[in-house]
Motif scaffolding. Structure first.
Motif, PDB file in Angstrom:
ATOM      1  N   SER A  99       0.823  -1.205   0.000  1.00 35.74           N
ATOM      2  CA  SER A  99       0.000   0.000   0.000  1.00 35.74           C
ATOM      3  C   SER A  99       0.856   1.252   0.000  1.00 35.74           C
ATOM      4  O   SER A  99       0.503   2.269  -0.605  1.00 35.74           O
ATOM      5  CB  SER A  99      -0.932   0.002   1.213  1.00 35.74           C
ATOM      6  OG  SER A  99      -1.876  -1.038   1.128  1.00 35.74           O
ATOM      7  N   VAL A 150       2.164   1.938  -3.442  1.00 35.24           N
ATOM      8  CA  VAL A 150       1.068   2.409  -4.292  1.00 35.24           C
ATOM      9  C   VAL A 150       0.892   3.916  -4.122  1.00 35.24           C
ATOM     10  O   VAL A 150       0.686   4.646  -5.096  1.00 35.24           O
ATOM     11  CB  VAL A 150      -0.239   1.660  -3.958  1.00 35.24           C
ATOM     12  CG1 VAL A 150      -1.442   2.355  -4.605  1.00 35.24           C
ATOM     13  CG2 VAL A 150      -0.168   0.217  -4.438  1.00 35.24           C
ATOM     14  N   LEU A 151       0.983   4.407  -2.886  1.00 38.89           N
ATOM     15  CA  LEU A 151       0.837   5.847  -2.658  1.00 38.89           C
ATOM     16  C   LEU A 151       1.882   6.630  -3.438  1.00 38.89           C
ATOM     17  O   LEU A 151       1.572   7.616  -4.111  1.00 38.89           O
ATOM     18  CB  LEU A 151       0.959   6.152  -1.161  1.00 38.89           C
ATOM     19  CG  LEU A 151      -0.080   5.532  -0.225  1.00 38.89           C
ATOM     20  CD1 LEU A 151       0.150   6.002   1.207  1.00 38.89           C
ATOM     21  CD2 LEU A 151      -1.493   5.868  -0.656  1.00 38.89           C
ATOM     22  N   CYS A 202       1.215   6.429  -7.273  1.00 35.53           N
ATOM     23  CA  CYS A 202       0.121   7.302  -7.701  1.00 35.53           C
ATOM     24  C   CYS A 202       0.557   8.765  -7.706  1.00 35.53           C
ATOM     25  O   CYS A 202       0.206   9.533  -8.621  1.00 35.53           O
ATOM     26  CB  CYS A 202      -1.088   7.113  -6.786  1.00 35.53           C
ATOM     27  SG  CYS A 202      -1.913   5.517  -6.977  1.00 35.53           S
ATOM     28  N   SER A 229      -5.590   4.073  -7.524  1.00 38.89           N
ATOM     29  CA  SER A 229      -5.990   4.525  -6.189  1.00 38.89           C
ATOM     30  C   SER A 229      -7.262   3.845  -5.715  1.00 38.89           C
ATOM     31  O   SER A 229      -7.349   3.382  -4.577  1.00 38.89           O
ATOM     32  CB  SER A 229      -6.202   6.046  -6.187  1.00 38.89           C
ATOM     33  OG  SER A 229      -5.030   6.733  -6.515  1.00 38.89           O
ATOM     34  N   HIS A 289      -7.887  -0.147  -4.340  1.00 39.70           N
ATOM     35  CA  HIS A 289      -7.658  -0.667  -2.995  1.00 39.70           C
ATOM     36  C   HIS A 289      -8.942  -1.284  -2.458  1.00 39.70           C
ATOM     37  O   HIS A 289     -10.047  -0.801  -2.732  1.00 39.70           O
ATOM     38  CB  HIS A 289      -7.229   0.469  -2.055  1.00 39.70           C
ATOM     39  CG  HIS A 289      -5.758   0.686  -2.012  1.00 39.70           C
ATOM     40  ND1 HIS A 289      -4.874  -0.251  -1.518  1.00 39.70           N
ATOM     41  CD2 HIS A 289      -5.004   1.737  -2.393  1.00 39.70           C
ATOM     42  CE1 HIS A 289      -3.650   0.223  -1.598  1.00 39.70           C
ATOM     43  NE2 HIS A 289      -3.692   1.425  -2.137  1.00 39.70           N
ATOM     44  N   ARG A 321      -7.512   3.282   2.661  1.00 37.12           N
ATOM     45  CA  ARG A 321      -6.378   3.243   1.743  1.00 37.12           C
ATOM     46  C   ARG A 321      -6.715   3.954   0.430  1.00 37.12           C
ATOM     47  O   ARG A 321      -5.873   4.615  -0.176  1.00 37.12           O
ATOM     48  CB  ARG A 321      -5.961   1.802   1.480  1.00 37.12           C
ATOM     49  CG  ARG A 321      -5.148   1.163   2.588  1.00 37.12           C
ATOM     50  CD  ARG A 321      -3.833   1.871   2.771  1.00 37.12           C
ATOM     51  NE  ARG A 321      -2.916   1.123   3.601  1.00 37.12           N
ATOM     52  CZ  ARG A 321      -1.751   1.589   4.031  1.00 37.12           C
ATOM     53  NH1 ARG A 321      -1.389   2.813   3.712  1.00 37.12           N
ATOM     54  NH2 ARG A 321      -0.967   0.854   4.785  1.00 37.12           N
ATOM     55  N   ARG A 322      -7.970   3.815  -0.025  1.00 34.74           N
ATOM     56  CA  ARG A 322      -8.379   4.544  -1.226  1.00 34.74           C
ATOM     57  C   ARG A 322      -8.272   6.046  -0.993  1.00 34.74           C
ATOM     58  O   ARG A 322      -7.811   6.797  -1.857  1.00 34.74           O
ATOM     59  CB  ARG A 322      -9.807   4.154  -1.615  1.00 34.74           C
ATOM     60  CG  ARG A 322      -9.952   2.743  -2.157  1.00 34.74           C
ATOM     61  CD  ARG A 322     -11.281   2.550  -2.863  1.00 34.74           C
ATOM     62  NE  ARG A 322     -12.405   2.557  -1.969  1.00 34.74           N
ATOM     63  CZ  ARG A 322     -12.907   1.477  -1.352  1.00 34.74           C
ATOM     64  NH1 ARG A 322     -12.333   0.299  -1.544  1.00 34.74           N
ATOM     65  NH2 ARG A 322     -13.957   1.562  -0.574  1.00 34.74           N
ATOM     66  N   ALA A 344      -4.618   7.098  -1.108  1.00 35.05           N
ATOM     67  CA  ALA A 344      -4.073   7.076  -2.466  1.00 35.05           C
ATOM     68  C   ALA A 344      -4.614   8.236  -3.297  1.00 35.05           C
ATOM     69  O   ALA A 344      -3.887   8.844  -4.093  1.00 35.05           O
ATOM     70  CB  ALA A 344      -4.391   5.742  -3.144  1.00 35.05           C
ATOM     71  N   THR A 354      -2.373  11.115  -4.992  1.00 36.60           N
ATOM     72  CA  THR A 354      -2.521  11.426  -6.417  1.00 36.60           C
ATOM     73  C   THR A 354      -2.731  12.919  -6.614  1.00 36.60           C
ATOM     74  O   THR A 354      -2.101  13.550  -7.481  1.00 36.60           O
ATOM     75  CB  THR A 354      -3.703  10.632  -7.006  1.00 36.60           C
ATOM     76  OG1 THR A 354      -3.478   9.227  -6.815  1.00 36.60           O
ATOM     77  CG2 THR A 354      -3.857  10.912  -8.491  1.00 36.60           C
TER      78      THR A 354
END
Length: 860
Positions: A637, A640-641, A644, A659, A662, A667-668, A671, A675
């Motif tokens: 995770s 991913v951040l 993005c 984003s 997730h 977490r969404r 993200a 972004t």
């Protein structure tokens, strides 16, 4: 009989049914397996079952989450557990991807046998002890410790015989058992933690030592004794991830006598901490501090006097900018455990609030959030909410410090000086290092002189480490002097590491200045004799050249390091990962080959994730493919951040898609914020839209999704649009822990950690949140005056002079080590010595939960 919790971080906000299949170890469907859904401990410490289902002939199940009004409000993850009487098997997780067509696939594996021996403090076995598994970490791919459903664990309990032995046959051998619940004849029910070597052991011995009793007194506000108040005792045994549990005494509930005193039965256990929550009609519940049991059967641990306080009420009205009532708005007393909704006239009333200033938060879908501090008794208040499509009137930006930097640094010197003199003269190496690291935040010249003069037992290590730390602390203010210090570092890789950090802080122009530092990085990297450290620093130097646009020179350095990386063994995977994640910017196939190919993603999650983040701006499609390889792996995770954030400028639709893929709402939200943070100022409207979308994720069905931390995201929102900061700020306030929840160390961990982040934007709110901790500290009796690091950090940002006075009033330890007041002096002087920007950067990294992402070239 068998069971095992399958710890799944399910969205509290997802209303859709959860479905899946239960299979045996050969993959065949299992009929008749009971599947239950739970959500962590309730207010009484038990873990209730909220929904249940049974597998059909094909092993399928479908379970409905409870309605929104039945969902627990405490921020926790949902859990599925599976149980089949008489099977002798245990259920665990085989797949965590909620988006899979087959749903949650649960594999039943054979259970192991674990024999427990329970002995008293005389060494003799204790018969009749009922043991149940309480807190576990199941086998991979679970990464969460969980407390098991109470209904299930009581079905699989075992009772000791005359030899003090009992056998649990409900856990598979790879499951780590962190705690058991023990009902002991004559002693009641207690939670017992297991040591690290006992968690998977087939034979565990529990030695129970008598700890005596806890006593205290409850008074009314006028000082008269409170008769008949109910006292509920909670325990916390030492160890990792042990739930705070209520203690059940055989004699039943405890109540205060005519003189207001209470006393537990003398059945408490040694080395266990206890606290009480006092309930009395017409008064707010009061939660005491922790005390440790006396450690002997006839001993007594005394709690400070508990003074009851009557609750207070707040009433008011919520309207829009046109003065029309706003119905169904949520009105929340932050950290007070009290909330209400407005009626059709926009009116509300909150009862049962604690005395003192109360943070009040008002929010409704489609409107901007509103928050304020409400002082003591007063008339009705009116809150005006603005719609999101109306111009914002409130913004939050980072506040200037409460006192000028020069004054802060004078205080820092004053705080550190008494300890510094003692520790440099007689302290151990590590204690000297801590003191010198604080000194270098406000007086680098004095720190360098002390480093040169101070003797260390491990001279080479500490000379390198401290000069490295000093060069980093000087890099922004005086990069040339920092580079001179870096060149004096004895260890070549540390020298290269420090010079790399300095090069990163320098602007691209004048280019020659930065290029000269990169050349010095290369010299130091090539001088490092240890191959894994050498290849790490060669990769750093090559990336610096890429950043300067010198691709051919960078390729030459990568070519120099690649044969070294190929010869390294499995024990150097971390360093291979650092090199490969940089090499991938110019030769992706070669980088993946070094990591064993994309199919080895599980073994190199961070390396592949960091590689994806590095190429996200130049090759978004390939970055997405790499991210898909590591999804659902530990730490994925975080990468991913960063991916993005870096991808947003080049391919916003793809970054947003990643984003929202997730499986967890919080977490969404993170993200989406990262972004938005990655977009340039020219695309501010798109960034605002992403923040609005993130807010919707945070708000979806629950006030806060499990483990979300809006306060950590405020600096990102500030860089996009300061009018968005209040949205994060007041959501964080609304989600603070209830001060009357005995499972929370209110004012010691989550609340103070949040208040520290909030102090960046509103010291008055942070001060209101600190006061309960201050009152609790004053009531610690013999420990009065002792402060946690969180308290010191927060108080320094609210009122530095008060923080200094508090630390100077702490009792001085007899030795020049990093205990007690000495540690407090180190923390406070370092914080006061940093610049405001440096202080907030350090605080954000420490308390945001994003320490592995923020202010780093790699996600760690």
């Amino acid at each position: 009989m068998s069971w095992l919790p399958l710890v799944l971080s399910l969205l509290a906000q997802e209303p859709a049914p959860l479905s899946g299949t239960a299979v045996d170890r050969e993959g065949r469907p299992v009929v008749g397996v009971e599947i239950v859904l739970s959500h962590g401990p309730a207010d009484d410490g038990t873990v209730p079952v909220l929904s249940r289902a049974t597998t059909d002939a094909q092993g399928r199940y479908e379970i409905l989450p409870p309605a929104a009004d039945r969902r627990p409000q405490r921020r926790q993850s949902w859990h599925l557990s599976a149980y089949r009487p008489g099977s002798g098997l245990v259920v665990s997780v085989t797949h965590l991807k909620a988006k899979d067509a087959d749903g949650y696939r649960l594999a039943l594996l054979p259970a192991g046998r674990r024999t427990f021996t329970v002995r008293g403090d005389d060494g003799r076995p204790i018969a009749g002890v009922r043991l149940t598994p309480l807190t576990v970490l199941p086998r991979q791919p679970n990464y969460f410790i969980t407390t098991l459903p109470t209904e299930i664990i009581h079905r699989v309990s075992a009772t000791t015989g005359a030899d003090g032995r009992a056998e649990l046959t409900c856990l598979e051998p790879t499951t780590e058992l962190f705690a058991v619940l023990a009902t002991i004849p004559g002693l009641g029910t207690h939670a017992l933690s297991l040591t690290e070597d006992q968690r998977r052991s087939e034979a565990v011995t529990l030695d129970l030592r008598a700890g005596g009793q806890v006593a205290g007194r409850v008074l009314r506000p006028d000082g008269r004794p409170a008769t008949g108040a109910e006292v509920v005792v909670w325990s916390r045994s030492p160890g990792r991830a042990v739930e705070i549990m209520s203690v059940h005494f055989e004699a039943g509930p405890i109540r205060t006598s005519d003189d207001g005193t209470f006393r537990t039965p003398p059945v408490l256990l040694a080395n266990v901490k206890y606290r009480a929550i006092v309930h009395a009609e017409g008064f707010r519940p009061v939660l005491t501090e922790w005390v440790t049991a006396a450690g002997k059967r006839d001993g007594t641990a005394s709690l400070a006097d508990v003074v009851l306080m009557p609750p207070r009420s707040i009433s008011g009205r919520v309207v829009d900018r046109q003065g029309k009532p706003v119905a169904e708005a949520a009105v929340i007393a932050g950290g007070g455990g009290v909330s209400a909704a407005t009626d059709d006239r926009g009116t509300f009333r909150l009862d049962g609030l604690p005395a003192g200033p109360a943070p009040l938060v008002v929010r409704r879908d489609g409107y901007r959030i509103d928050g304020r501090i409400v002082e003591g008794p007063g008339g009705p208040i009116e809150v005006t909410l603005a719609r999101f499509d109306e111009p914002a009137t409130a913004a939050m930006t980072t506040l200037p410090g409460p006192i000028p930097l020069d004054d802060r640094r004078r205080l820092a010197r004053r705080v550190l000086a008494p300890f510094l003199a003692k520790v440099l003269a007689k302290g151990k190496d590590s204690d000297k290092a801590w003191a010198l690291r604080s000194l270098m935040t406000f007086d680098p010249a004095a720190a360098l002189e002390a480093i040169e003069k101070t003797p260390f037992e491990k001279t080479a290590y500490y000379q390198s480490f401290l000069r490295y730390a000093l060069s980093l602390s000087m890099a922004r203010d005086d990069p040339d002097e920092a580079a001179a210090v870096a060149e004096s570092i004895p260890e070549a890789y540390r020298r290269a590491q420090a010079l790399t950090a300095i090069a990163v802080t320098l602007p691209k122009e004048p280019r020659d200045r930065k290029r000269a530092i990169v050349d010095r990085v290369l010299v130091a990297a090539r001088a490092e004799p240890e191959p894994r450290l050498k290849v790490w620093q060669l990769g750093e130097a090559a990336e610096l050249l890429l950043d300067l646009g010198e691709t051919d020179q960078a390729r030459a350095v990568f070519a120099e390091g690649r044969p070294i990386a190929e010869r390294l063994g499995p024990d150097a995977e971390e360093f291979i990962g650092y090199f490969a994640s940089r090499l991938g910017r110019v030769d992706l196939p070669a980088a993946l080959a070094l990591l064993g190919g994309p199919d080895k993603a599980r073994d190199h999650c961070l390396a592949i994730g960091n590689l994806a983040a590095r190429i996200a701006a130049t090759d978004p499609a390939e970055a997405e493919r790499l991210i898909d390889r590591v999804r659902d792996l530990p730490r994925s995770s975080d990468v991913v951040l960063r991916t993005c954030q870096n991808m947003a400028r080049a391919d916003l639709p793809r970054a947003r898609k990643i984003s929202v893929e997730h499986d967890k709402g919080w977490r969404r939200a993170e993200a989406l914020l990262f972004t938005a943070y990655g977009l340039p100022p020219s695309r501010k409207e798109s960034a605002r839209d992403l923040v609005r979308e993130a807010l919707a994720e945070i708000d979806r069905h629950d006030v806060l999704a499990a483990w979300s931390n809006p306060a950590a995201l405020m600096p990102l929102a500030e860089s996009i649009d300061p009018t968005l900061v209040p949205e994060m700020f007041w959501r964080a306030v609304a989600g603070l822990a209830d001060p009357d929840d005995p499972r929370e160390d209110h004012g010691q961990n989550d609340v103070l950690g949040q208040a520290i982040l909030l102090a960046r934007y509103d010291r008055r709110v942070a001060a209101a949140l600190y006061e309960p901790a201050a009152r609790a500290g004053a009531a610690r009796g013999p420990d009065s005056g002792r402060m946690t690091p969180s308290e010191i950090t927060l108080l320094a940002e609210i009122d530095p002079l008060r923080a200094v006075a508090a630390v100077e009033a702490m009792p001085e330890p007899p030795n020049p080590d990093t205990n007690g007041a000495n540690w407090s002096r180190i923390i406070l002087s370092a914080q006061l010595g940093r610049t405001e920007a440096g202080s907030w950067s350090d605080i954000w990294s420490t308390f945001s939960g994003l320490v592995g992402i923020l202010n780093r070239r790699d996600v760690l």
